[in-house]
Design an enzyme around this catalytic site. Structure first.
Site, mmCIF file in Angstrom:
data_model
loop_
_atom_site.group_PDB
_atom_site.id
_atom_site.type_symbol
_atom_site.label_atom_id
_atom_site.label_comp_id
_atom_site.label_asym_id
_atom_site.label_seq_id
_atom_site.Cartn_x
_atom_site.Cartn_y
_atom_site.Cartn_z
ATOM 1 N N CYS A 128 0.815 -1.221 0.000
ATOM 2 C CA CYS A 128 0.000 0.000 0.000
ATOM 3 C C CYS A 128 0.848 1.272 0.000
ATOM 4 O O CYS A 128 0.367 2.342 -0.342
ATOM 5 C CB CYS A 128 -0.954 -0.001 1.191
ATOM 6 S SG CYS A 128 -2.134 -1.361 1.105
ATOM 7 N N HIS A 262 -2.962 7.400 2.145
ATOM 8 C CA HIS A 262 -3.454 6.109 1.665
ATOM 9 C C HIS A 262 -4.862 5.891 2.214
ATOM 10 O O HIS A 262 -5.119 6.129 3.393
ATOM 11 C CB HIS A 262 -2.516 5.001 2.135
ATOM 12 C CG HIS A 262 -3.044 3.627 1.889
ATOM 13 N ND1 HIS A 262 -3.593 3.253 0.679
ATOM 14 C CD2 HIS A 262 -3.123 2.535 2.703
ATOM 15 C CE1 HIS A 262 -3.973 1.990 0.759
ATOM 16 N NE2 HIS A 262 -3.713 1.536 1.979
ATOM 17 N N ASN A 292 -10.064 0.217 -0.105
ATOM 18 C CA ASN A 292 -8.603 0.228 -0.102
ATOM 19 C C ASN A 292 -8.103 -0.353 -1.425
ATOM 20 O O ASN A 292 -8.225 -1.552 -1.665
ATOM 21 C CB ASN A 292 -8.098 -0.600 1.093
ATOM 22 C CG ASN A 292 -6.577 -0.607 1.201
ATOM 23 O OD1 ASN A 292 -5.887 -0.189 0.276
ATOM 24 N ND2 ASN A 292 -6.081 -1.091 2.318
HETATM 25 C C1 COA Z 1 -10.274 -4.664 9.959
HETATM 26 C C2 COA Z 1 -10.935 -3.744 10.982
HETATM 27 C C3 COA Z 1 -11.939 -2.874 10.291
HETATM 28 C C4 COA Z 1 -11.649 -4.615 11.992
HETATM 29 O O1 COA Z 1 -12.203 -3.795 12.993
HETATM 30 P P1 COA Z 1 -12.063 -4.212 14.531
HETATM 31 O O2 COA Z 1 -12.804 -3.225 15.321
HETATM 32 O O3 COA Z 1 -10.605 -4.377 14.806
HETATM 33 O O4 COA Z 1 -12.834 -5.564 14.537
HETATM 34 P P2 COA Z 1 -12.360 -6.986 15.046
HETATM 35 O O5 COA Z 1 -11.415 -7.602 14.067
HETATM 36 O O6 COA Z 1 -11.899 -6.852 16.455
HETATM 37 O O7 COA Z 1 -13.745 -7.739 14.993
HETATM 38 C C5 COA Z 1 -14.840 -7.308 15.786
HETATM 39 C C6 COA Z 1 -16.000 -8.216 15.502
HETATM 40 O O8 COA Z 1 -16.511 -7.960 14.177
HETATM 41 C C7 COA Z 1 -16.580 -9.178 13.451
HETATM 42 N N1 COA Z 1 -16.336 -8.911 12.039
HETATM 43 C C8 COA Z 1 -15.169 -8.961 11.376
HETATM 44 N N2 COA Z 1 -15.368 -8.653 10.087
HETATM 45 C C9 COA Z 1 -16.668 -8.396 9.935
HETATM 46 C C10 COA Z 1 -17.484 -8.028 8.849
HETATM 47 N N3 COA Z 1 -16.953 -7.826 7.620
HETATM 48 N N4 COA Z 1 -18.788 -7.829 9.059
HETATM 49 C C11 COA Z 1 -19.337 -8.013 10.268
HETATM 50 N N5 COA Z 1 -18.622 -8.377 11.339
HETATM 51 C C12 COA Z 1 -17.315 -8.568 11.186
HETATM 52 C C13 COA Z 1 -15.527 -10.043 14.079
HETATM 53 O O9 COA Z 1 -15.778 -11.404 13.845
HETATM 54 C C14 COA Z 1 -15.645 -9.696 15.544
HETATM 55 O O10 COA Z 1 -16.729 -10.376 16.088
HETATM 56 P P3 COA Z 1 -16.653 -10.967 17.585
HETATM 57 O O11 COA Z 1 -16.480 -9.780 18.471
HETATM 58 O O12 COA Z 1 -17.952 -11.645 17.727
HETATM 59 O O13 COA Z 1 -15.477 -11.873 17.587
HETATM 60 C C15 COA Z 1 -9.884 -2.876 11.706
HETATM 61 O O14 COA Z 1 -9.095 -3.663 12.557
HETATM 62 C C16 COA Z 1 -9.031 -2.145 10.760
HETATM 63 O O15 COA Z 1 -9.467 -1.272 10.063
HETATM 64 N N6 COA Z 1 -7.713 -2.455 10.723
HETATM 65 C C17 COA Z 1 -6.807 -1.852 9.806
HETATM 66 C C18 COA Z 1 -6.914 -2.598 8.513
HETATM 67 C C19 COA Z 1 -6.276 -1.872 7.374
HETATM 68 O O16 COA Z 1 -6.565 -0.739 7.144
HETATM 69 N N7 COA Z 1 -5.403 -2.585 6.653
HETATM 70 C C20 COA Z 1 -4.783 -2.124 5.492
HETATM 71 C C21 COA Z 1 -3.571 -1.336 5.827
HETATM 72 S S1 COA Z 1 -2.709 -1.006 4.365
#
Ligand code: COA
Length: 335
Positions: A128, A262, A292
């Site tokens: 990225c 980004h 993204n």
């Molecule tokens: C990926 C991201 C959105 C997840 O958000 P989060 O608040 O960390 O969520 P978690 O991974 O802790 O999951 C929370 C809950 O949502 C659920 N969940 C995950 N993906 C889901 C989806 N697409 N839809 C609904 N629920 C979802 C999980 O299973 C979890 O459920 P649980 O509490 O019952 O176990 C977040 O971590 C993020 O944005 N990270 C950065 C990713 C990024 O930008 N990467 C690229 C960098 S170049």
């Protein structure tokens, strides 16, 4: 005809040069997939995706819309915008992690499709952060006199790299391409790339990686991510390159007109801007529309903000990104 000069004496003879943006372009696949459409295929919801990421929709490439096809369209549009032709370009860099093939470089396919027959073309892989790394690399060629005009493309088809069975990652990504043309101009004009700052730390490999490749499994593999760790690192760490880029140029967030980060996640972007003291109304946000798009996200956002009249000549623009590796970087540009 322009040629790529490698004479080591050349850099010593080069006048005081800056890499100036003279054109932008972009290309998005026609097919738009909304969060609601994804919720019909998997256990997710528009509300969850919007609340956690700010993403409302993404573009998904058709079978014939490969990375090089999207990249070529974006590059042609940047050339047209600059009023230039294939003969004017002597360097093509394509930032991508989703090349059409393991080799040859997607950049060479874009070069050929555009009819550019001089200079060098190569791919650059910093996931990225690839576009920021590509701008930084091109800047070294241009300011040493080793090339005169560079076409820098960020092109991706991450829809082919994600695991569509993994709702925690597949909802985050989209496809697309953006491009800019950088031209070596006299530094006295004041325009151009003012400073760049790059970092990598390979110890974070397992946080964001692809579980395959030609040298390991012999397959393409799928994207794997520890979302929470990536989030924490992005907000906690990426600002060091922004601070460094400002410091090198003797400027501060107050001087900035546009912050074009980004586009991975609205919450990461806003938290980073808040930390640096960049006002929210200076942020260019396209993550809601594009998702993204990895290395394509910054040139796509630059093209949107320039064509809608926000980014104007003379504006101070900061680009910044973090990606797998981790690799991260920033560049300060006087438009
Ligand atoms: C990926 C991201 C959105 C997840 O958000 P989060 O608040 O960390 O969520 P978690 O991974 O802790 O999951 C929370 C809950 O949502 C659920 N969940 C995950 N993906 C889901 C989806 N697409 N839809 C609904 N629920 C979802 C999980 O299973 C979890 O459920 P649980 O509490 O019952 O176990 C977040 O971590 C993020 O944005 N990270 C950065 C990713 C990024 O930008 N990467 C690229 C960098 S170049």
């Amino acid at each position: 005809m322009a040629t790529l000069r490698t004479d080591p004496e050349q850099s010593r003879r080069a006048p005081n040069l800056r890499s100036v943006v003279v054109g932008t372009g972009s290309s998005l696949p026609e097919r738009v997939v909304t969060n609601a459409a994804l919720a019909e295929q998997m256990d997710t919801s528009d509300e969850w995706i919007v609340q956690r990421t700010g993403i409302r929709q993404r573009h998904i490439a058709a079978a014939d819309e490969t990375t090089s096809v999207l990249g070529m369209r974006a590059a042609q549009s940047a050339l047209d915008d600059a009023g230039l032709t294939a003969d004017d370009i002597d360097l093509v860099i394509c930032a991508t992690s989703t090349p059409d093939h393991t080799f040859p470089a997607t950049a060479t396919q874009i070069q050929a499709a555009l009819g550019i027959h001089q200079g060098a073309a190569f791919d650059l892989q910093a996931v990225c952060a690839g576009f920021v790394f590509a701008v930084t690399t091109a800047d070294k060629f241009l300011t040493t006199g080793a090339a005169r005009r560079a076409l820098i493309v960020g092109a991706e088809t991450f829809s082919r790299l994600v695991d569509w069975e993994d709702r925690t990652t597949c909802v985050l990504f989209g496809d697309g391409a953006g491009a800019i043309v950088l031209e070596a101009q006299a530094a006295e004009e004041g325009r151009g790339v003012l400073s760049t700052s790059l970092r990598s730390d390979g110890r974070h490999r397992e946080k964001l990686y692809v579980d395959g490749g030609p040298g390991s499994t012999g397959t393409t593999g799928h994207l794997r991510m520890e979302g929470r760790d990536v989030f924490r690192f992005a907000v906690g760490q990426v600002t060091d390159v922004i601070v460094d880029a400002f410091a090198q140029a003797g400027m501060t967030a107050e001087d900035l007109d546009w912050f074009v980060p980004h586009q991975a996640n609205r919450r990461i972007i806003e938290a980073s801007a808040d930390k640096i003291g960049i006002a929210r109304d200076k942020i260019v946000l396209t993550v809601d529309r594009h998702g993204n798009t990895s290395a394509a996200s910054i040139p796509l956002a630059l093209d949107v903000a320039r064509r809608d009249g926000r980014i104007k000549p003379g504006d101070l623009v900061m680009i910044e990104a973090i990606g797998g590796g981790f690799s991260w970087g920033a560049a300060l540009i006087r438009w």
